[in-house]
Enzyme design. Structure first.
Site: not given
Ligand code: AMP
Length: 209
Positions: A13, A88, A122, A155, A166
């Site tokens: 996203k 969300r 990531r 992160r 998550r």
């Protein structure tokens, strides 16, 4: 045009929103990025949300809704915006409907196996927020951002324990938004599995561009 980007963590996203900003010339509003910069600057908001964000859980609705309401009151959003990471939860979507109308909700679809592969690799630039990937898109120099020279890091919420959390949070609290917006006739589905340029093409087609 007022757009919401929906999809599981790792669907791309943020990366797609950065591309869409260039195509549509709209401000990109990422609640996750706002929280991360508040955390880095240790503002009262940052200190309040730090432990929650790092664990992979959601910040409470009241705090998040207020933040977005204030951001959408700014002038640059008059011609539209790309909301990335908000809403969300169903209560967030209901609150948003009271202070802004939405034109389309783009649902980036990605299976769990791909989510795990993408998030595990990531890396993010601490300075400009650009996303890299240790397999698909490595920085040229280790841990240094190609674009601004900032430090490239993992992160806290991309660590394995937080990724599981998550995904669980996404399934329980965010995925119901797909049917919520489909029911309102606002949803368009975009396959997020291919490489970024192809997904951008699919995205443009979904908007009739
Ligand atoms: P993101 O960059 O969108 O993956 O967001 C990173 C983290 O910020 C999430 O895991 C949450 O802890 C928090 N966050 C971002 N957006 C929201 C939201 N709309 N509601 C609650 N928490 C959020």
């Amino acid at each position: 045009m007022k757009l919401i980007f929906l999809g599981p963590p790792g669907a791309g996203k943020g990366t797609l929103a950065a591309k869409a900003v260039d195509i549509l010339n709209l401000p990109h509003i990422s609640t996750g990025a706002i929280f991360r910069s508040a955390m880095a600057a240790a503002t009262p908001l940052g200190l309040k949300v730090k432990a929650i964000v790092e664990s992979g859980k959601l910040v409470d609705d009241a705090t998040t809704i207020e933040l977005v309401k204030e951001r959408l009151a700014q002038d640059d959003t008059k011609k539209g915006y790309i909301l990335d990471g908000f809403p969300r939860t169903i209560p967030q979507a209901q609150a948003l409907a009271k202070f802004s109308s939405v034109d389309k909700v783009v649902n980036f679809e990605l299976p769990d196996s791909a989510v795990l592969e993408r998030l595990g690799g990531r890396r993010v630039c601490r300075k400009c927020g650009h996303n890299f990937h240790m397999i698909f898109d490595k920085p040229k120099k280790e841990n240094v951002c190609d674009h601004c020279g900032g430090e490239v890091y993992t992160r806290d919420d991309d660590r394995p324990e937080a990724i599981e959390k998550r995904l669980e949070v996404y399934r329980a609290q965010t995925a119901p938004l797909i049917e919520f917006y489909r029911g309102k006739g606002l949803l368009v589905d975009v396959d997020a599995r291919p490489a970024v340029d192809k997904v951008v093409e699919n995205f443009k087609r979904s908007l009739g561009m």
